[in-house]
Every structure is written in C-alpha cells, then in structure tokens.
Design a protein around this motif. Structure first.
Motif, PDB file in Angstrom:
ATOM      1  N   GLN A   1       0.864  -1.184   0.000  1.00  0.00           N
ATOM      2  CA  GLN A   1       0.000   0.000   0.000  1.00  0.00           C
ATOM      3  C   GLN A   1       0.899   1.231   0.000  1.00  0.00           C
ATOM      4  O   GLN A   1       1.837   1.299   0.801  1.00  0.00           O
ATOM      5  N   PRO A   2       0.623   2.210  -0.878  1.00  0.00           N
ATOM      6  CA  PRO A   2       1.521   3.358  -0.980  1.00  0.00           C
ATOM      7  C   PRO A   2       1.708   4.100   0.337  1.00  0.00           C
ATOM      8  O   PRO A   2       2.778   4.628   0.621  1.00  0.00           O
ATOM      9  N   GLY A   3       0.659   4.091   1.185  1.00  0.00           N
ATOM     10  CA  GLY A   3       0.758   4.823   2.453  1.00  0.00           C
ATOM     11  C   GLY A   3       1.593   4.108   3.501  1.00  0.00           C
ATOM     12  O   GLY A   3       1.956   4.705   4.520  1.00  0.00           O
ATOM     13  N   ASN A   4       1.869   2.835   3.296  1.00  0.00           N
ATOM     14  CA  ASN A   4       2.760   2.115   4.212  1.00  0.00           C
ATOM     15  C   ASN A   4       4.179   2.385   3.747  1.00  0.00           C
ATOM     16  O   ASN A   4       4.651   1.812   2.761  1.00  0.00           O
ATOM     17  N   ARG A   5       4.864   3.275   4.447  1.00  0.00           N
ATOM     18  CA  ARG A   5       6.089   3.785   3.832  1.00  0.00           C
ATOM     19  C   ARG A   5       7.146   4.203   4.841  1.00  0.00           C
ATOM     20  O   ARG A   5       6.848   4.544   5.983  1.00  0.00           O
TER      21      ARG A   5
ATOM     22  N   ARG B   1      13.791  15.190   9.783  1.00  0.00           N
ATOM     23  CA  ARG B   1      14.843  16.200   9.607  1.00  0.00           C
ATOM     24  C   ARG B   1      16.154  15.790  10.245  1.00  0.00           C
ATOM     25  O   ARG B   1      17.227  16.206   9.829  1.00  0.00           O
ATOM     26  N   ASP B   2      16.088  14.931  11.263  1.00  0.00           N
ATOM     27  CA  ASP B   2      17.326  14.480  11.909  1.00  0.00           C
ATOM     28  C   ASP B   2      17.888  13.221  11.252  1.00  0.00           C
ATOM     29  O   ASP B   2      18.847  12.627  11.762  1.00  0.00           O
ATOM     30  N   GLY B   3      17.271  12.803  10.160  1.00  0.00           N
ATOM     31  CA  GLY B   3      17.789  11.622   9.456  1.00  0.00           C
ATOM     32  C   GLY B   3      17.266  10.309  10.009  1.00  0.00           C
ATOM     33  O   GLY B   3      17.747   9.238   9.639  1.00  0.00           O
ATOM     34  N   ASN B   4      16.282  10.358  10.908  1.00  0.00           N
ATOM     35  CA  ASN B   4      15.744   9.109  11.471  1.00  0.00           C
ATOM     36  C   ASN B   4      14.647   8.526  10.593  1.00  0.00           C
ATOM     37  O   ASN B   4      13.921   9.266   9.931  1.00  0.00           O
ATOM     38  N   VAL B   5      14.531   7.206  10.640  1.00  0.00           N
ATOM     39  CA  VAL B   5      13.473   6.531   9.887  1.00  0.00           C
ATOM     40  C   VAL B   5      12.129   6.777  10.566  1.00  0.00           C
ATOM     41  O   VAL B   5      11.984   6.631  11.780  1.00  0.00           O
ATOM     42  N   ARG B   6      11.159   7.154   9.754  1.00  0.00           N
ATOM     43  CA  ARG B   6       9.769   7.201  10.225  1.00  0.00           C
ATOM     44  C   ARG B   6       9.021   6.131   9.424  1.00  0.00           C
ATOM     45  O   ARG B   6       9.060   6.139   8.186  1.00  0.00           O
ATOM     46  N   LEU B   7       8.392   5.232  10.126  1.00  0.00           N
ATOM     47  CA  LEU B   7       7.723   4.112   9.464  1.00  0.00           C
ATOM     48  C   LEU B   7       6.220   4.218   9.683  1.00  0.00           C
ATOM     49  O   LEU B   7       5.737   4.080  10.804  1.00  0.00           O
ATOM     50  N   SER B   8       5.506   4.494   8.595  1.00  0.00           N
ATOM     51  CA  SER B   8       4.041   4.582   8.684  1.00  0.00           C
ATOM     52  C   SER B   8       3.490   3.249   8.202  1.00  0.00           C
ATOM     53  O   SER B   8       3.806   2.821   7.090  1.00  0.00           O
ATOM     54  N   TYR B   9       2.694   2.633   9.008  1.00  0.00           N
ATOM     55  CA  TYR B   9       2.221   1.296   8.618  1.00  0.00           C
ATOM     56  C   TYR B   9       0.840   1.021   9.186  1.00  0.00           C
ATOM     57  O   TYR B   9       0.607   1.176  10.380  1.00  0.00           O
ATOM     58  N   THR B  10      -0.066   0.641   8.321  1.00  0.00           N
ATOM     59  CA  THR B  10      -1.376   0.172   8.760  1.00  0.00           C
ATOM     60  C   THR B  10      -1.505  -1.276   8.335  1.00  0.00           C
ATOM     61  O   THR B  10      -1.361  -1.590   7.147  1.00  0.00           O
TER      62      THR B  10
END
Ligand code: FAD
Length: 528
Positions: A400-404, A409-418
């Motif tokens: 799903q495109p929204g799972n990404r 800004r600090d270079g950390n991974v943000r993981l959006s997942y449903t």
C-alpha cells in the motif's frame, strides 16, 4: 549533511569495480556471486562481526535484553519512538534468522486478490525465477524434500540435503495431520547438519536457531556461507563499522560518483563503477531519500515517488498450543503446512502459511510478552513451555503506498504502517485451531480443554521487511528495472528485499538470495 568539527573527511582515491553496501541476504550473496569474476569489490558494512560468546545461546540476553538488536530509534506515523528489530552485523538479519528458506509459490508471482486489496503480479514468472531458487538452495545448503507440498512450484533439482528429520512429538503431529487429510511437509532449513554422519556436522540440533546467533557457525547465514569464504580473495575487501550515509551523483544525476560513509569518526567517500545498495528495505530507502539532489529533489532514483513506499512485513502471529503430552522437542522447525495458502475449498481468500517456531522457553516468553508474563512465577512459565507446541502463522500483507519509510529532519526513519488482511489472519488462526482440535493436539493437561495463546507482531518486529524499491517495467510506478538497476541511474542497483513487488506468505530470505545471484550474474556479464 554537516561535518562535525575536528573530524576527518576524505575522498578515497582507490577505485572499485563494484561497491556493495550491506552484507546480509542480498549484499552477502551478491558479493559471493561476483567474487570469482576477479573484479575489485568493496563491501561496506555498518556493523561488525557478531561476537561469538555464550550469550549467543542464552535466551535472557537475546530475548529479554535484546543484546543483538540495534539501538536505533525509529518513529511510527504518530511520532511514537520504537526500537526496530534490525541487526547490524556482517551477515545482516541472517545472523539471527530461523533459516527457514522457502520459495514463493507460483501464484505469488501472479496477481492474488486479498480481502484488503490486490497483491500485484511480478514482472517475472515463477518459471523464470526458478533457476536462481535452485542455485540459492544449493549455495545455502538447504535441507528439504521437494514434492511433498502440493502448493509448491516445479523444481529443476532436488534440495542438496535430505529434509531434517522430525523429533518424536513433531513426527506424531505430522502423522496425525496426514491421517486427518492435511498435507504437512518438511520445512526447508538452512543448517549445516549431516544426520547420516552426525559427528561430521557442525550443527548440534540445538533449540537456539530461530532468533539466536549460532555460536558454532552451523546456520547457513550470509556471513558463514557467502561473505567469509570470499574474503581470502585478493579482489574482495570488507570494511566493517562503515555506515553509508548518502550517495553522490554526477552533474547530470545519471551516475553515482561517491559513496559517503561514516567510519572511524569521520567521513570517507568511496568510488566504484557499480554501486549496489543492499542495506535492507528500510535502510536502503533511507539512504536514497537522504541522497536528494537538484536532479533528484525527492530522493535519489525517486522520480516515481515510490522509494520508501509499499513497505510490507507480513501479518504474522506466534501461536502456542498447550497439549496434555509433554513436548520435549529440541529442534522444532521441521514441519510446515500450506493447506490454507491459496483460496479454494470454500475459502474465498488466501490465508497463509503455517510453520513451527523454535522451541519456546520461559525466558523467551518473558522477552516476547513482558506485560503478560510480568507477574507469572518462573515455574508456571517453565510448565507452559514443557507442554507448548509453538507455531508461526504468516498471512500476506499487500503493498500500500501509504505504508512507507520516510526520513525526518534528523535523518531518522519514520515508518508509517497500517496492518491489512487481519480478517485473513484471524481465519488462519481459526483454521489452525480447528485443525489442531481435530487431531486432539491441544487438550490441556490442567484445564482439560483446548488451550491456545497467540501474539501479534508489532511494528518494531520488522524482521520480514520488504518492498520499498519495487522492481518493474514501468519507471512511473517502479524504482528498479528487471535487473534491479534504478531506472533513473546508469550504475545504481538495489539488491535486498526492497525489490519485492509483493511478499507472498512465506519467509523472504531465499527469494532475496536467489535474486542476488540473478543480479550478480547480470553484473558479471555487464562488467565483462
Ligand atoms: C529474528 C529473525 C528471524 C528471521 N527468520 C527468517 C527465516 O527463518 N527465514 C527467512 O526467510 N527470513 C527470516 N528472517 C528475515 C531475513 O533475515 C531477511 O528477510 C533478510 O535477511 C533480508 O535480507 P536483506 O539483504 O534485505 O537485509 P539484511 O539481511 O538485514 O542485510 C542488510 C545489511 O545492511 C547493513 N546496513 C544497514 N544499513 C547500512 C548502512 N547505512 N551502511 C552500511 N551497511 C548497512 C546491515 O548491517 C546488514 O548487514 C528473519 C529475520 C529476523 C530478524
């Protein structure tokens, strides 16, 4: 990216034919495939060698203290921090993996409809992929029995080693399931075991395979099988403690000209004709997104906007069935069932794969379920573990495109997942309960009724991550072409689980390894 004062920053003048970033299932196998070409290869690995120590086999440091998990902090879509279950070592996640080395099923390469969406077709068919599965099974010394599981595709060569034998409790379960009309089969295992000549093998069939490092190096992981053997070659160099930060490109943005790496407290930039990014699905996306330039404003190779999207990691559940009988099995991961893998027999949806987990113990239960087990006395968990039969249920999650993956800004991974396909995962759980009830498996010795426990895998459990740089023929909807080269660059490849357009419902490592051999052969041809 600013340089901290007093730290060195240098451009390394030595040039390589191929630079490989990451040494896991993808990078390690790619390096192994290329090594005999004689081309000059540089492996850049963020981690070090995983130390060989008694803690490797001790559930307390491994599960309760998370000794081998990165200290990285990632954030979910709400900004809540979590510690991802990733492992930075030579060999990558395979140092900890359960070495269950499955092929995807032929239907996984086609379009499959799920309750929450469509699992898209791959641009290659199973038949086209098959030769590399065979090569990967032979390289990784897989034990198994092709022909037992009715859902498997055609195979051109039997496994190099016979299936690992079941211990008595699992053999009984297998017999009971077969008698009840199910189709249990021997799970494919990548371990260095010779059951016919036991003293000659390194594997001692211990209980600490799945989720633990192997102290005696008897697991077919990428360090043992792929990386260590090629380091004797003068054309191969491995640098550990080398974290790639970003990639630099030429003025036109068509070619990677530098691999900027944090090492020894400073920054070093390496140069190679070909650059293969194999840092794992999240970290490969992170590196591309952090390499934005005027030509690639949304991240390198990201004209499609697909870099980081379509993150998948399976809808998985651990399940414990408590039986009257003791389960004294030591090496439990020998049995699997795909009877519910595909739709049919009255089922509208594919439900997924059922396999055994490594044998549970009290400490592992505390580590995996700290809240639930906090007040439980040790003896009660030990009693549970003695009677537990442990299973791992895997349902496919659709891209799903929204799972990404994005980068803050600090270079950390943000993981959006449903999570999706939970109705399928629920149905699989119900089917397994019915199946086990059917064979009288879980009539509990105290409660005298059927007893099961299950545990869902949280976002931090990203062991099976995939899909963030999918391959395809259309540059508008995919990041990589069929050779896993970035559509928009002439010399950049991504060769880890990022390339998966869909993930199927079996463990992903063998597919990453097979693909790395495939891309390695392509690169050998390209490099002449
Ligand atoms: C506990 C556990 C159990 C598992 N069990 C199974 C199983 O039984 N069967 C199965 O098929 N799969 C299993 N998996 C999943 C499997 O291990 C992965 O799918 C596979 O290793 C992914 O391969 P990869 O090349 O994409 O990434 P990895 O193997 O993780 O390799 C990525 C490499 O890149 C390095 N790296 C990351 N960032 C950077 C950077 N910036 N610079 C330089 N290097 C970097 C990492 O240190 C690592 O070496 C398991 C995973 C875990 C964690």
């Amino acid at each position: 990216m600013s340089q901290q004062p007093g730290r060195h920053s240098r451009r390394v003048t030595e040039r390589y034919d191929v630079i490989i970033i990451g040494t896991g299932a993808g990078g390690g196998t790619l390096a192994h495939t290329l090594a005999s070409s004689g081309k000059k290869i540089l492996l850049l690995e963020r981690g070090d060698y995983l130390p060989r120590e008694m803690d490797n086999w001790d559930p307390k440091p491994v599960f309760v203290e998370g000794k081998y998990i990165t200290k990285d902090t990632w954030y979910d879509s709400a900004g809540k921090p979590f510690q991802p279950q990733v492992h930075y070592f030579v060999g990558g996640a395979t140092k900890m993996y359960g070495a269950a080395l499955y092929r995807l099923r032929p239907e996984d390469f086609g379009e499959l409809k799920h309750v929450d969406g469509v699992s898209p077709a791959w641009p290659l068919s199973y038949a086209e992929f098959e030769p590399w599965y065979t090569k990967a099974e032979w390289l990784y010394q897989v034990h198994g029995a092709h022909g037992e599981d009715p859902t498997e595709g055609s195979w051109s060569r039997q496994y190099p080693w016979p299936a690992v034998s079941h211990e008595p409790r699992i053999q009984q379960l297998s017999n009971d399931l077969a008698a009840a009309g199910y189709h249990p089969f021997h799970a494919p295992c990548g371990i260095l075991l010779d059951e016919a000549r036991r003293p000659a093998s390194t594997c001692i069939r211990c209980a600490t395979c799945d989720g633990y490092p192997c102290l005696v190096h008897a697991k077919s992981d990428a360090e043992v099988i792929a990386v260590r053997p090629i380091l004797v070659r003068p054309n191969v160099t491995l640098l550990t403690g080398a974290e790639v930060l970003r990639l630099e490109t030429d003025g036109a943005g068509r070619s990677v000209t530098g691999v900027v790496t944090a090492r020894d407290g400073g920054e070093e930039t390496y140069q190679g004709d070909i650059v293969a990014l194999c840092a794992g699905a999240s970290n490969s996306a992170k590196i591309l997104l952090r390499s934005a330039t005027d030509q690639h404003p949304d991240g390198l190779a990201n004209g499609s906007g697909q870099v980081g999207r379509n993150y998948m990691y399976h809808n998985s559940r651990a399940m414990v069935a408590l039986g009257k009988e003791r389960n004294d099995t030591v090496f439990q991961k020998t049995l699997a069932i795909n009877d519910f893998y595909l739709p049919g027999n009255g089922r509208e949806w594919p439900l997924g794969n059922i396999q055994m987990l490594g044998k549970s113990n009290a400490e592992a239960m505390r580590g995996e379920e700290p809240k639930l087990t906090k007040l439980a006395p040790q003896w009660s968990l030990e009693e549970v573990a003695k009677h537990a039969v442990d299973l791992w249920l895997t349902t496919e999650d659709v891209p799903q495109p929204g799972n990404r993956v994005t980068v803050d800004r600090d270079g950390n991974v943000r993981l959006s997942y449903t999570q999706c396909n939970t109705a399928e995962a629920d149905d699989l759980y119900k089917e397994v309960r019915t199946m086990l009830n059917h064979v009288g498996m879980a009539a509990h010795h105290i409660l005298d009724k059927n007893y099961y426990m299950k545990m869902n895998v949280p976002i931090a459990g990203c062991a099976h991550q995939a899909g963030t740089c999918r391959f395809g023929t259309d540059p508008a909807s995919s990041v990589l072409d069929l050779d896993c080269k970035a559509h928009e660059l002439d010399n950049l490849y991504v060769v880890d689980t990022s390339f998966f357009p869909s993930i199927g419902a079996v463990n992903p490592a063998l597919t990453a390894m097979a693909n790395a051999i495939r891309v390695g052969e392509h690169l050998t041809g390209r490099l002449g």
